[in-house]
Scaffold this active site. Structure first.
Site, short mmCIF file in Angstrom:
data_model
loop_
_atom_site.label_atom_id
_atom_site.label_comp_id
_atom_site.label_asym_id
_atom_site.label_seq_id
_atom_site.Cartn_x
_atom_site.Cartn_y
_atom_site.Cartn_z
N CYS B 174 -2.89 21.37 15.28
CA CYS B 174 -1.80 21.01 16.20
C CYS B 174 -0.82 20.00 15.60
O CYS B 174 0.15 19.62 16.26
CB CYS B 174 -2.38 20.46 17.49
SG CYS B 174 -3.63 21.54 18.19
N GLU B 325 -5.37 8.26 22.82
CA GLU B 325 -3.99 8.03 22.37
C GLU B 325 -3.44 6.74 22.98
O GLU B 325 -2.73 5.98 22.32
CB GLU B 325 -3.11 9.23 22.75
CG GLU B 325 -1.68 9.08 22.22
CD GLU B 325 -0.84 10.35 22.36
OE1 GLU B 325 -1.26 11.27 23.10
OE2 GLU B 325 0.23 10.40 21.72
N HIS B 353 1.11 23.45 25.62
CA HIS B 353 0.75 23.05 24.25
C HIS B 353 1.07 24.20 23.29
O HIS B 353 0.43 25.25 23.33
CB HIS B 353 -0.74 22.72 24.21
CG HIS B 353 -1.18 22.00 22.99
ND1 HIS B 353 -0.49 22.03 21.80
CD2 HIS B 353 -2.27 21.21 22.75
CE1 HIS B 353 -1.12 21.31 20.90
NE2 HIS B 353 -2.20 20.80 21.45
#
Lengths: 381, 425
Positions: B174, B325, B353
């Site tokens: 990703c 994150e 995504h």
């Protein structure tokens, strides 16, 4: 770009059909082992292949369940990197240094029949009556999403050996392996990390390969092509000392048509030598991949004009190993520099001669048209 | 560290579930439109994953159906990528013939798109046999990844445009597109190229890939929230929502852009990457690799943390990513508690995504946030997770003058990449 010439290339390690030890492999180049039987019907492609033995991962503490989620190429990559890291810093004292160590890899795509032949067999045994999509859902291995992602090889290496440094992975052909070298060296030269593990791995052998080779269009040459399995790694470290092996120059490009192949290779070799500050006559050894394609041979000859340094077509010994051809080539150069020897071919005969020129040139082609060139020599000359 | 030329963004292109073109992307994000809708793989009506953010192929055909490349067999992602790249070139005011000789391409791609029907060709009256598959090779789906290597987009683009410079394909899950953008910037900065077409394209909305993702438990199977399923930083988040599409940027050496009078959106000032070295299927719980990547991007861009006003988060809406994150951002910007001043947005709440391509439209959004002074919202953040304590710009876009911003992309297995964008003045 002079900073790259201060980055030392060292500790080449490999895992291939000829072995996992440079002593064996270097010596074996003159009398190669007989290839094994390829895992596909012999009418499709060459019936032989350079099959690497299954890597031993238990020394690295990798859980057996995790190993079962890994394709062979990820296992070969892990073993190659592990051998390098063991040689660099055996023991626990290495952890802090590894935290700032980068990883730059050339990766093939993972070729796996979807669904596998075993699924098709059971579906067939039931007379093809089951709903096909339901069969696919039921029979897909639970970790296939992990196994079929080629970058998982990098994640396994990072997690197993505790590497937190910068990362990049390129795919899917031999030029990608050389890009890993180029950018890994830059990462060290630009102080992004003090050390970078640089490696590449071939795809595992799979019956889908002959289909792909035929599609990539080697004009029937795929029948002469022996596929192989291999991984090869080296370390790039800051502060090269005089006479250490370093990357002196490089160039990357592609030929968007077959007609401009020779011009592209010639231009890239010229750019590489210019960047390194060397003339063509300084090159004592040329290592390339895909030597069985007439167009590649011709483009290489055109690029080197009348000057013909000793040429080693890597894949005649290691097989078609995709991205790994690049780092295998770098490993051969580093070993050659250490031994002051280079291998050359005289027809089918191989001979090791003294290495009496300052530089070696790697030229990596991809079947899609990408080309990467690298010049390796000694620091401070 | 050696400093070279400044690298600027002069063209943008996008194909996403929000529409064709970067203006559709930006308008959709700023207005809080969602591309997420009810979805099932072709030929199925009971697949456990019920929502996705697909591209409207009919809409794409309206824009590009007459292009020479439209009828050439290719994977969906290659089609999206070519469309976005041609838009970006036109946006940069460049015709293919006007590209400098030292132009290159850097793309991010993921797992090839597979057609499971291809393997049916191996079936004969006596069961499956490889020989049959090989004899029937001319019947293989030419749009399938079985025949298209994953550099197909970069080389299709090179061939369409006659580019003979570097053509690189990045495979870092990703984070692929973010790597392509970051390395493209560095190739210009180091003097290897004058112009780079960078970005990524991906489509996982095919049955084999979605089964693989579903078995890993990555995409949400919930139905409770309908098309408001993607809920980054919300306590009810339950997994990502898969999407497809492409994003492309034209990067140029500053003086090259000036010489031809190009518009400049922003500067790509830095790039950083880092590995979690944790688990193959889970991010580091404190976001170690993400923090290192942000720190390296700041250093590369010669930015102090206080220069940064905004972060375009990876923000997947998975239970593990979002708090990790948040911790990574908090620790990177801990000095003077600057993290309290940051706006953090998650485009995936609207786009879904895009997997390997995700970093490209998100970098475009970051560039436009810096250029236009607008931060798009994070949608569906109704009940913030107590472990996610930053200002995520919930619900509505916000005006904010920005000197610099980061775009985060974190790849499966802990392969992280961050791009630093600076306002161009």
């Amino acid at each position: 770009m002079t900073g790259i010439a201060r980055v030392k290339l060292h500790l080449p390690h490999l895992h291939c059909a000829m072995g996992c030890d440079w002593e064996d492999v270097w010596g074996g180049l003159g009398s190669p082992t007989v290839p094994g039987l390829a895992p596909w019907p012999d009418e499709l492609m060459s019936a032989s292949a350079h099959i690497a033995r299954e890597p031993e991962l238990s020394p690295y503490g990798v859980d057996r369940k995790l190993v079962r989620t890994m394709e062979k190429q990820a296992r070969m990559a892990l073993a190659g990197a592990g051998r390098l890291l063991d040689a660099w810093h055996p023991g626990a004292g290495s952890v802090a240094e590894r935290a700032e160590t980068g990883l730059f890899m050339g990766l093939p795509t993972i070729d796996e029949p979807l669904p596998g032949l075993a699924v098709l067999e059971s579906w067939h045994a039931y007379g093809g009556r089951d709903d096909w999509n339901a069969t696919l859902m039921r029979e897909t291995p639970p970790f296939s999403g992990l196994s079929l992602l080629n970058s998982s090889a990098c994640a396994h290496i990072a997690a197993t050996f505790g590497l937190n440094g910068p990362i990049a992975a390129y795919s899917p052909f031999a030029d990608a392996g050389l890009s890993a070298l180029i950018d890994g060296v830059h990462a060290v030269a630009e102080a992004e990390c003090r050390h970078a593990v640089i490696g590449a791995v071939s795809t595992k052998l799979d019956p889908l390969q002959p289909l792909q080779h035929a599609y990539w269009g080697s004009g029937g040459a795929e029948r002469q092509r022996l596929p192989g399995e291999a991984s090869a790694f080296l370390l790039a470290s800051a502060d090269a000392a005089r006479n250490d092996a370093v990357l002196l120059g490089y160039a990357r490009g592609c030929h968007s048509t077959h007609d401009d192949r020779g011009d592209t290779v010639s231009d890239l070799i010229g750019q590489t030598l210019e960047m390194g500050g060397y003339a063509r006559t300084s090159v004592g050894w040329v290592l390339s991949n895909q030597p069985w394609q007439a167009a590649h041979k011709e483009s290489l000859s055109r690029a080197l004009f009348a000057f013909a340094p000793l040429h080693l077509p890597i894949e005649t010994r290691f097989g078609y190993v995709g991205p790994a051809a690049a780092t295998l080539g770098v490993g051969l150069v580093l070993e050659g520099m250490r031994r002051k020897r280079r291998w050359l071919t005289q027809g089918t005969r191989w001979e090791a001669l003294p290495m009496d020129a300052p530089c070696s040139l790697l030229v990596m082609h991809s079947p899609m048209g990408q080309v990467a060139v690298a010049l390796i020599g000694r620091a401070g000359l | 560290m050696r400093r070279g030329e400044r690298v600027v963004v002069t063209g943008l292109g996008a194909v996403t579930g929000l529409g064709v073109g970067w203006k559709s992307l930006w308008s959709g994000l700023c207005n809080g439109h969602s591309a997420i809708r009810r979805w099932q793989p072709e030929g199925m009506d009971d697949f456990p994953v019920k929502y996705a953010a697909p591209v409207d192929m009919a809409g794409l055909a309206q824009h590009y159906g007459s292009a020479a490349w439209w009828d050439v067999p290719m994977e969906r992602r290659t089609r999206f990528g070519l469309a976005a790249a041609f838009e970006a070139l036109a946006d940069a005011g460049l015709a293919p013939a006007e590209l400098p000789r030292r132009s290159g391409i850097a793309m991010g791609s993921g797992v090839p798109e597979r057609d499971p029907a291809d393997m049916h060709l191996a079936l004969g009256p006596d069961g499956p046999d490889w020989r049959l598959l090989h004899r029937r090779a001319d019947q293989l789906n030419p749009n399938s990844g079985l025949l298209n290597s994953n550099d197909h987009l970069s080389m299709s683009l090179a061939q369409s445009l006659g580019i003979c410079g570097p053509s690189l394909n990045f495979s870092t899950a990703c984070a692929g597109a973010a790597h392509a953008i970051g390395h493209g910037m560095r190739m210009i900065r180091r003097g290897e190229c004058d112009l780079m077409i960078v970005g990524g394209a991906d489509s996982v909305l095919n049955l084999p890939t979605m089964i693989g993702l579903h078995l890993l438990g990555a995409p949400s199977t919930a139905e409770r929230f309908g098309d408001r399923l993607c809920r980054p930083f919300d306590r009810d988040r339950s997994g990502f929502v898969a999407a497809e599409g492409a994003g492309m940027l034209i990067l140029e050496r500053e003086d090259h852009a000036h010489r031809r009078g190009a518009q400049i959106y922003a500067e790509i000032a830095g790039f950083g990457s880092g590995m979690d070295a944790y688990r193959i299927s889970a991010p580091h719980p404190e976001g170690l690799g993400a923090r290192l990547a942000m720190q390296r991007a700041l250093r590369d861009a010669q930015l102090d943390p206080i220069d940064v006003g905004h972060i375009n988060a990876h923000g997947t809406s998975t239970p593990l990513n979002d708090p990790a994150e948040t911790l990574a951002i908090s620790s990177t910007f801990a000095g003077g508690e600057h993290y309290r001043q940051l706006t953090v947005t998650a485009n995936k709440s609207m786009l879904g995504h895009l997997i390997a391509a995700a970093g490209a439209p998100e970098c475009i959004a970051t560039v436009l946030s810096v250029a236009d002074g607008i931060v798009p919202p994070t949608l569906n953040l109704d009940n913030p997770d107590p472990a996610c304590h930053l200002d995520y710009v919930p619900g509505t876009a916000r005006r904010q003058i920005l000197r610099a911003a980061l775009s985060n992309s974190f790849g499966f297995g802990g392969l992280n990449a961050v791009i630093a964008v600076k306002a161009y003045d």
